[in-house]
Motif scaffolding. Structure first.
Motif, PDB file in Angstrom:
ATOM      1  N   ARG A 317      -3.321  -8.322 -16.069  1.00 43.20           N
ATOM      2  CA  ARG A 317      -4.368  -7.367 -15.704  1.00 43.20           C
ATOM      3  C   ARG A 317      -3.751  -5.985 -15.508  1.00 43.20           C
ATOM      4  N   GLU A 318      -4.424  -4.981 -16.029  1.00 39.21           N
ATOM      5  CA  GLU A 318      -3.953  -3.607 -15.873  1.00 39.21           C
ATOM      6  C   GLU A 318      -4.851  -2.856 -14.904  1.00 39.21           C
ATOM      7  N   MET A 319      -4.233  -2.140 -13.966  1.00 41.38           N
ATOM      8  CA  MET A 319      -4.970  -1.320 -13.009  1.00 41.38           C
ATOM      9  C   MET A 319      -4.339   0.064 -12.931  1.00 41.38           C
ATOM     10  N   PRO A 320      -5.153   1.112 -12.774  1.00 42.62           N
ATOM     11  CA  PRO A 320      -4.596   2.465 -12.740  1.00 42.62           C
ATOM     12  C   PRO A 320      -3.900   2.787 -11.414  1.00 42.62           C
ATOM     13  N   VAL A 321      -2.771   3.465 -11.512  1.00 38.12           N
ATOM     14  CA  VAL A 321      -2.155   4.137 -10.371  1.00 38.12           C
ATOM     15  C   VAL A 321      -2.703   5.559 -10.383  1.00 38.12           C
ATOM     16  N   VAL A 322      -3.454   5.933  -9.341  1.00 38.32           N
ATOM     17  CA  VAL A 322      -4.184   7.203  -9.368  1.00 38.32           C
ATOM     18  C   VAL A 322      -3.550   8.285  -8.498  1.00 38.32           C
ATOM     19  N   GLY A 323      -2.513   7.947  -7.743  1.00 43.86           N
ATOM     20  CA  GLY A 323      -1.862   8.947  -6.904  1.00 43.86           C
ATOM     21  C   GLY A 323      -0.710   8.339  -6.142  1.00 43.86           C
ATOM     22  N   GLY A 324      -0.039   9.170  -5.361  1.00 42.37           N
ATOM     23  CA  GLY A 324       1.086   8.682  -4.580  1.00 42.37           C
ATOM     24  C   GLY A 324       1.513   9.696  -3.546  1.00 42.37           C
ATOM     25  N   SER A 325       2.459   9.295  -2.701  1.00 42.49           N
ATOM     26  CA  SER A 325       2.992  10.184  -1.672  1.00 42.49           C
ATOM     27  C   SER A 325       4.506  10.059  -1.644  1.00 42.49           C
ATOM     28  N   GLY A 326       5.159  11.011  -0.948  1.00 40.31           N
ATOM     29  CA  GLY A 326       6.613  10.995  -0.862  1.00 40.31           C
ATOM     30  C   GLY A 326       7.240  11.233  -2.219  1.00 40.31           C
ATOM     31  N   VAL A 327       8.146  10.362  -2.612  1.00 40.88           N
ATOM     32  CA  VAL A 327       8.794  10.462  -3.917  1.00 40.88           C
ATOM     33  C   VAL A 327       7.770  10.375  -5.047  1.00 40.88           C
ATOM     34  N   PHE A 328       6.641   9.712  -4.791  1.00 36.91           N
ATOM     35  CA  PHE A 328       5.615   9.519  -5.816  1.00 36.91           C
ATOM     36  C   PHE A 328       4.481  10.543  -5.722  1.00 36.91           C
ATOM     37  N   ARG A 329       4.740  11.666  -5.087  1.00 38.94           N
ATOM     38  CA  ARG A 329       3.732  12.722  -5.003  1.00 38.94           C
ATOM     39  C   ARG A 329       3.264  13.121  -6.404  1.00 38.94           C
ATOM     40  N   LEU A 330       1.951  13.213  -6.599  1.00 39.34           N
ATOM     41  CA  LEU A 330       1.295  13.569  -7.864  1.00 39.34           C
ATOM     42  C   LEU A 330       1.482  12.514  -8.953  1.00 39.34           C
TER      43      LEU A 330
END
Length: 521
Positions: A317-330
Motif C-alpha cells: 500500500r502506498e500513502m503520501p508523506v505530506v510534511g515533516g519537522s526537524g530534519v524532515f522540514r518541508l
C-alpha cells in the motif's frame, strides 16, 4: 450520452520552446500535454499571531467529541479557536483555528493537530493554511508542518513554531503564540502580493537552490489493539452501526511502536501517533492521519506526517508523506507498507514500512538529487454524492457532543461516497471519496475535510489524492488544498474547487461538483 471529463496535462520544464502531443484518451479523461517554459516564483511569508483555546466556561471554543471512557489517551477535541494579533483576548482578531486536536501519546502529552487556520484580516482575508503535525505541548517550542493552503496560500507548504504564552489551570484556557514562516509555491498560478508591515505579517522573497535531498527509511510498525501492552484504542464508532456496515466508521487512536525489526524486542526507533479509521463500506480500507515521531540517531526529534488511504488487504500500500519537522522540514514523499504478520486472535499486526522523502533542508540526509524533473498539471472534474440516509447511506456519524443535532459543532462523519462522471447517481463511477469531515465552526457551516479521492477508472485506476482543508458549505465555490497523492499522483500538490449542484431538503442528499488541479511528476 454522458459527456467526458476533460483533463489537461502541462509538462513543466525549464526550456525555451513548446510543442503539443497527445498522450492517451479514455472515458474518464482525455489528456493532452504541453511543454512550456516556466519558472517557480517563491516567497516566504512570516505570520505572527496568538491562538486562544478555551475548553470550559460559558463560551468554550473547543469541545470534546470522542475518546475512550477509562483513559485520556485518545481524547479528541473539535476547536473553533480565535486567532488574534496580540496575546489579549480583546486584541484584534485575524482569523480562526478550526479543526481537531487529540491526545495521541500514552506516556507524554503529545497532540495530533489536524487544523485549518482561516484568516479574516487584510490581504489574507478568505485565505487559509492547513496543518497536520505533532504538538508536544510541554516543550517550550514545537514545530508542526504546514501541508497546504488556499487563496493567497495556494500550494503552500512550510512549518509553524508554537510557544505557550500562558495556561490557566483553573479555567483550562491556553494562549499559544504561533510563528509561521512558510514557502508559497506558485508553479503555474503565480500569485504576487506586496509586503505588509504589521505585527501580523511580513513578506520577503526567497532564493531556493534547485536541489533536494532524498532519505530512505525502513522500519516496522507494531499495532497492539488490546491486552497489557495495548498501543491503540477505539475512540469513536458509528452511532447507528448495522450488520451491513460492520466496522465502517470505527476510529482508533494509535501510539504504536516503530522498531528496527519485526520482533517486539527489536530496537525502538520511533512512535506512530495519530488516527486511523475504517473508511470503506465494502473493503478493509483505512484513513490514515498519522505522525511518525523518531527517537533514534540523527532523526531523533524529527517527524513525518502521513495522510492517505491504506487498503490493508493489498500486498503493498502506498500513502503520501505530506510534511515533516526537524530534519524532515518541508518533506514530501511516500510510504510503502506491507503486512509482515497479523494475529487473528489478538489483532496484533506488524507492518513493514519503506519510506522515501525529499526535502530541501534535510541536511543529514544521505543523498542529494536534482529537482529538474518533468512536472505535469492535471485537471479532473467529477461529482461527489453525499447520501446521509436511506437504504445505502454513504456516511455515518461517528463522534460529536451528546444530545445535539447531526449538523452541530463537533459532529464528525466517516464518508465513503461515490465519485461519478456526471451529476446523475446512475452516471459512470470513477472513484470513491473516503475519509471524514466534521463541523468545525460554531458560527457557520464550516467543515474540516480530511479525505482521500481513490480513483477506479482509466489511467488513474489505483491512484489517489489526499485533501486536508476547510469547506464553508454555503459559499458558492469552495477551495481546498490537495496535500499529497499516490500512484500516478505521487508527490502531488494542488487544489480543488467545489460547487454544490443539488441539495434535497427532504432527505439531505447532496451532489457536489469538483474541479481539481494537481501538479505532480
Amino acid at each position: 450520452m454522458a459527456s467526458q471529463v476533460t483533463c489537461t496535462l502541462f509538462t513543466l520544464q525549464f526550456i525555451l520552446f513548446s510543442y503539443f502531443f497527445t498522450i492517451s484518451s479514455g472515458a474518464f479523461c482525455e489528456e493532452r500535454a504541453e511543454v512550456i517554459a516556466i519558472k517557480r516564483v517563491e516567497k516566504t511569508t512570516h505570520l505572527h499571531f496568538f491562538f486562544h483555546d478555551i475548553v470550559s466556561g460559558e463560551n468554550p471554543s473547543a469541545i470534546r467529541i470522542a475518546g475512550p471512557d477509562k483513559s485520556s489517551f485518545g481524547d479528541t477535541m473539535m476547536a473553533d479557536d480565535l486567532l488574534t494579533e496580540g496575546p489579549e483576548i480583546s486584541s484584534k482578531p485575524v482569523g480562526k483555528a478550526q479543526g481537531l486536536y487529540a491526545l495521541a501519546a500514552q506516556n507524554d502529552i503529545s497532540l495530533l493537530m489536524v487544523m485549518n487556520f482561516a484568516f479574516t484580516e487584510g490581504e489574507y482575508n478568505g485565505s487559509s493554511i492547513s496543518i497536520l503535525g505533532r504538538n508536544q505541548i510541554l516543550n517550550d517550542v514545537r514545530e508542526m508542518p504546514i501541508v497546504g493552503g488556499s487563496g493567497l496560500f495556494r500550494l503552500a507548504h512550510g512549518y509553524a513554531l508554537a510557544h505557550t504564552v500562558w495556561f490557566d489551570e483553573q479555567e483550562n484556557c491556553t494562549k499559544m503564540a504561533t510563528f509561521i514562516p512558510f514557502i508559497l509555491y506558485s508553479v503555474v498560478f503565480s500569485t504576487f502580493f506586496s509586503a505588509i508591515n504589521s505585527k501580523f505579517s511580513e513578506q520577503s522573497p526567497i532564493t531556493m537552490k534547485d536541489m533536494e535531498k532524498k532519505t530512505s527509511l525502513h522500519f516496522y510498525f507494531h499495532d497492539i489493539p488490546g491486552g497489557k501492552n495495548q498501543t491503540s484504542t477505539v475512540i469513536a464508532r458509528p452511532i447507528n452501526m448495522t450488520a451491513a456496515s460492520k466496522s465502517f466508521g470505527s476510529t482508533f487512536m494509535a501510539d504504536d511502536m516503530l522498531r528496527e525489526g519485526p520482533e517486539p524486542t527489536s530496537k525502538l526507533v520511533g512512535r506512530a501517533q495519530g488516527i486511523y479509521g475504517f473508511a470503506s463500506q465494502q473493503n478493509a480500507v483505512l484513513l490514515m492521519v498519522m505522525n511518525f515521531a523518531f527517537v533514534d540517531g540523527i532523526y531523533n526529534g524529527s517527524s513525518l506526517s502521513i495522510l492517505g488511504r491504506n487498503a490493508v488487504f493489498d500486498n503493498v500500500r502506498e500513502m503520501p508523506v505530506v510534511g515533516g519537522s526537524g530534519v524532515f522540514r518541508l518533506a514530501r514523499g511516500y510510504a510503502l507498507a506491507k503486512t509482515f504478520s497479523f494475529n487473528l486472535n489478538t489483532g496484533v499486526a506488524v507492518v513493514e514500512y519503506n519510506v522515501s522523502t525529499n526535502g530541501k533542508f534535510s541536511e543529514q540526509s544521505p543523498m542529494i538529487i536534482t529537482t529538474k524533473r518533468m512536472e505535469k498539471m492535471t485537471r479532473l472534474r467529477f461529482y461527489f454524492h453525499d447520501i446521509p440516509s436511506g437504504k445505502t447511506p454513504t456516511k455515518m456519524r461517528i463522534a460529536g457532543p451528546a444530545k445535539t443535532t447531526a449538523d452541530s459543532f463537533g459532529s464528525t462523519f466517516m464518508v465513503d461516497s461515490p465519485l461519478t462522471e456526471e451529476p446523475e447517481p446512475t452516471s459512470k463511477l470513477v472513484g470513491r471519496a473516503q475519509g471524514m469531515y466534521a463541523f468545525a465552526s460554531q458560527h457557520d457551516a464550516g467543515l474540516l475535510m480530511v479525505l482521500s479521492f481513490a480513483f477506479l477508472e482509466g489511467t488513474y485506476n489505483g491512484s489517489a489524492l489526499s485533501i486536508l482543508g476547510r469547506s464553508p458549505v454555503f459559499d458558492n465555490v469552495k477551495e481546498m488544498p490537495i496535500v499529497g497523492g499516490s500512484g500516478l499522483f505521487r508527490f502531488a500538490r494542488g487544489y480543488s474547487l467545489s460547487k454544490t449542484v443539488s441539495f434535497s431538503q427532504k432527505n439531505q442528499n447532496a451532489v457536489v461538483e469538483y474541479n481539481v488541479t494537481v501538479v505532480h511528476f
